[in-house]
Scaffold this motif. Structure first.
Motif, PDB file in Angstrom:
ATOM      1  N   UNK A 198     -15.338  10.384  16.685  1.00 23.19           N
ATOM      2  CA  UNK A 198     -14.685   9.082  16.559  1.00 23.19           C
ATOM      3  C   UNK A 198     -13.595   9.152  15.495  1.00 23.19           C
ATOM      4  N   UNK A 199     -12.631   8.265  15.592  1.00 23.16           N
ATOM      5  CA  UNK A 199     -11.567   8.191  14.593  1.00 23.16           C
ATOM      6  C   UNK A 199     -12.058   7.286  13.462  1.00 23.16           C
ATOM      7  N   UNK A 200     -12.249   7.830  12.257  1.00 24.90           N
ATOM      8  CA  UNK A 200     -12.910   7.067  11.201  1.00 24.90           C
ATOM      9  C   UNK A 200     -12.142   5.862  10.680  1.00 24.90           C
ATOM     10  N   UNK A 201     -10.813   5.871  10.831  1.00 28.14           N
ATOM     11  CA  UNK A 201     -10.003   4.812  10.222  1.00 28.14           C
ATOM     12  C   UNK A 201      -9.936   3.537  11.056  1.00 28.14           C
ATOM     13  N   UNK A 202     -10.500   3.561  12.268  1.00 26.53           N
ATOM     14  CA  UNK A 202     -10.392   2.383  13.122  1.00 26.53           C
ATOM     15  C   UNK A 202     -11.785   1.934  13.572  1.00 26.53           C
ATOM     16  N   UNK A 203     -11.855   0.706  14.071  1.00 19.53           N
ATOM     17  CA  UNK A 203     -13.131   0.092  14.433  1.00 19.53           C
ATOM     18  C   UNK A 203     -13.679   0.654  15.740  1.00 19.53           C
ATOM     19  N   UNK A 204     -14.904   0.233  16.056  1.00 19.39           N
ATOM     20  CA  UNK A 204     -15.547   0.680  17.297  1.00 19.39           C
ATOM     21  C   UNK A 204     -14.703   0.304  18.508  1.00 19.39           C
ATOM     22  N   UNK A 205     -14.257  -0.939  18.574  1.00 13.87           N
ATOM     23  CA  UNK A 205     -13.498  -1.360  19.751  1.00 13.87           C
ATOM     24  C   UNK A 205     -12.154  -0.645  19.814  1.00 13.87           C
ATOM     25  N   UNK A 206     -11.546  -0.353  18.681  1.00 19.49           N
ATOM     26  CA  UNK A 206     -10.273   0.378  18.685  1.00 19.49           C
ATOM     27  C   UNK A 206     -10.473   1.817  19.138  1.00 19.49           C
ATOM     28  N   UNK A 207     -11.630   2.416  18.805  1.00 18.28           N
ATOM     29  CA  UNK A 207     -11.936   3.764  19.288  1.00 18.28           C
ATOM     30  C   UNK A 207     -12.038   3.798  20.807  1.00 18.28           C
ATOM     31  N   UNK A 208     -12.489   2.706  21.410  1.00 16.47           N
ATOM     32  CA  UNK A 208     -12.574   2.631  22.874  1.00 16.47           C
ATOM     33  C   UNK A 208     -11.220   2.304  23.480  1.00 16.47           C
TER      34      UNK A 208
END
Length: 240
Positions: free
Chosen positions: A108-118
């Motif tokens: 996952x990309x640590x700098x962004x939220x769960x929904x932004x990762x999707x």
């Protein structure tokens, strides 16, 4: 060379076809072979498990099928496309549009939220209309039990929650091939069953092929087809 942005998987082709597929790495100045497959055919829409001990080549095979690694030798067609022949940027585009990958270590990309990762892979693939993307991302996160964690960054999530975000992300673009590397390894038993059900359900709904690498006998026991690694002749029935 045809750009993968224009490539569409033909109907009724096998999800994965491989012949004489090999992959080796250089270690300590010597070549170490980690994968040697004489023949492998996984039909479109089929659900398969990959079984075997650590180091037998399960993850390597998934990486080859996703275009993350090139083979050292042999032929490999994914959804009818000779993936190793595409340049890197075209393999990346093909993977974004047609292959979903559930990574064992989440990625996952640590700098962004769960929904932004999707949402991020949706923007890169550009398969779904912009107006539908957020709704789909929210729906997928709710289906994996994270409707209350949409705006949390990975560091604020447990390992199991991060894995579930990774699963939602892999499903985002409705892939024709879904690859999962130990997708239940970080989940408690009850959640593990639910996530496996979700992977099978979503793959079946979309007619996608699903290939799961797992050590878990309970996971493998739920699958109709299991390939024991190393696979030297894993020919499955060809699509009719």
């Amino acid at each position: 060379m045809t750009d993968a942005a224009a490539v569409r998987p033909p109907e009724r082709v096998a999800a994965v076809e491989a012949y004489g597929l090999r992959r080796s790495f250089v270690q300590g100045g010597e070549s170490v072979e980690v994968l040697d497959i004489a023949a492998l055919c996984i039909p479109s829409g089929a659900i398969y498990g990959l079984a075997g001990p650590s180091g037998c080549g399960k993850t390597t095979l998934l990486h080859l099928c996703a275009g993350l690694l090139p083979p050292s030798a042999g032929e490999l067609r994914v959804l009818g496309t000779e993936l190793p022949l595409l340049p890197q940027h075209a393999r990346d585009r093909f993977r974004a549009r047609h292959v979903g990958y559930v990574f064992q270590r989440f990625n996952l990309i640590p700098a962004v939220s769960a929904i932004e990762n999707v949402l991020l892979p949706m923007g890169f693939a550009n398969v779904l209309p912009v107006a539908q993307r957020r709704e789909r991302a929210e729906t997928l996160l709710r289906r994996v039990g994270l409707g209350h964690r949409l705006h949390h960054r990975p560091a604020a999530l447990s390992h199991g929650e991060q894995q579930r975000v990774g699963i939602a992300r892999a499903l985002a673009n409705r892939p024709a091939l879904l690859l999962a590397d130990e997708p239940t390894a970080s989940l408690e038993a009850g959640r593990s069953d639910a996530v496996l059900e979700l992977l099978i359900e979503v793959a079946s709904e979309a007619g996608a092929a699903l290939l799961i690498a797992s050590h878990d006998a309970r996971v493998l026991g739920r699958l109709e087809h299991v390939l024991q690694m190393p696979v030297f002749n894993g020919v499955a029935p060809a699509p009719s």
